[in-house]
Enzyme design. Sequence first.
Site, PDB file in Angstrom:
ATOM      1  N   TRP A   1      49.336  41.331 -60.565  1.00  0.00           N
ATOM      2  CA  TRP A   1      50.276  41.661 -61.624  1.00  0.00           C
ATOM      3  C   TRP A   1      49.486  42.347 -62.732  1.00  0.00           C
ATOM      4  O   TRP A   1      48.477  41.801 -63.215  1.00  0.00           O
ATOM      5  CB  TRP A   1      50.922  40.370 -62.111  1.00  0.00           C
TER       6      TRP A   1
ATOM      7  N   ASP B   1      47.510  30.490 -61.531  1.00  0.00           N
ATOM      8  CA  ASP B   1      48.753  30.977 -62.140  1.00  0.00           C
ATOM      9  C   ASP B   1      49.926  30.664 -61.215  1.00  0.00           C
ATOM     10  O   ASP B   1      50.068  31.270 -60.145  1.00  0.00           O
ATOM     11  CB  ASP B   1      48.643  32.482 -62.385  1.00  0.00           C
TER      12      ASP B   1
ATOM     13  N   ALA C   1      53.708  30.910 -61.047  1.00  0.00           N
ATOM     14  CA  ALA C   1      54.849  31.546 -61.708  1.00  0.00           C
ATOM     15  C   ALA C   1      56.115  31.567 -60.851  1.00  0.00           C
ATOM     16  O   ALA C   1      57.183  31.910 -61.366  1.00  0.00           O
ATOM     17  CB  ALA C   1      54.488  32.975 -62.108  1.00  0.00           C
TER      18      ALA C   1
ATOM     19  N   LYS D   1      61.116  31.960 -63.664  1.00  0.00           N
ATOM     20  CA  LYS D   1      61.800  32.300 -62.421  1.00  0.00           C
ATOM     21  C   LYS D   1      62.579  31.127 -61.853  1.00  0.00           C
ATOM     22  O   LYS D   1      63.769  31.228 -61.575  1.00  0.00           O
ATOM     23  CB  LYS D   1      60.775  32.778 -61.382  1.00  0.00           C
TER      24      LYS D   1
END
Length: 405
Positions: A134, A219, A221, A254
């Site tokens: 990302w 991370d 997410a 999300k």
Amino acid sequence: MSNALISNLSLLPPDALLGLMAAYKEDPRDTKVDLGVGIYKDDAGQTPVLKAVKAAEEMLLTTETSKAYEGPRGNQLFDNAVERQIFGDNSEARAQGRVVSLASPGGCGALSVAVGFVKRLSQQGVVWVSSPSWPNHAHVVRAMGMATDSYAYDEVSSGPHAGKVDFEGIKTTLAKAKAGDGIIIQGPCHNPTGIDLDNAQWEAIAHLCVEKSLFPIVDVAYHGFGNSLDEDMLGVRRFLSIVPEALVSYSCSKNFGLYRERTGCLVAQTQSTEHTKVTLSHLADIARASYSMPPSHGAAIVATILDTPALYAMWVEELDLMRGRITSLREAMALALRKHGKDVAADRIVRQKGMFSLMQFEEGAAQKLVAEHAIYLPNSGRINVAGLKLDTIEYVAKCMAPYLK
């Protein structure tokens, strides 16, 4: 006129993804398809408020009694609930007092504080980011005043391990990493590739971090968008059981659909209760100089859902439906691509997980798809699978096919 100090600055180029969003909104074509923005969309192309979220907000409306600061850790019911999401209900590290957490303004807020902490551990260190990744990962690292480098995150193309992450490539590119360097490792549903480490690879990268004395930032997410809430975290939990110290950035954007509420959590695992106290003092100090106190509304929503059995069951059902929809879109897209002889691309998209897929396009394909077909995606070729609709998949596949390798 006095010296115009701002004249020493030059205009920065616009963020590519934000520019793509603006261009899509202004495009008058009826056939336009948005595959760029990384948000979940339903069959109607909307990003709904989850029923569990609405129910939690209704409860909070009648029970909330204050808007006072909650302190640097924020809502500790939320913190504890996120810790359970990451470590499970029977965590030895948590029982031993080796885990502490702070609410943050989204996953980016957590990542920024995490990188700031790594900088305090090693002023001259480097933070390693997967390639591809990302784009904001490297941006966050640089904005916090640290250097960044990349480790290869590729898919094995043939042989018995085809479709899996090329772990030998990871080891080769991390060979020059030095003790004290940080490394950002994405949890389930890797953005942008959709290709995840398997559980054995999670264990292997944990041992690599230990051997090279790298400080990991995991991370998370897209928890729940891979296989299930529990299965998605098996590799991460194995990793955390091996490395003595780590930071975990957890985003609720999300899986709870709380994009605009900026709801995140930074979780630290240390080697001892004394190290936990020291770590918390530094994380809180870094946060204090940045956003001071975390926002509360999104954290209260998540805490209410995770601590209320009926709402938790409702949320899990909704999350299962979102994941199931994405899986069905992948299958439909693969079927459409096969009709155009793109079996390799079809195989890739069905074995990947989560919202994203990195399509293997020829150079310049993204610009042509936007200009000629109103199909919006970044130049990297990453598509948001959740941006597809069953009634547009045939059109998208037909337009993409000529540009796929």
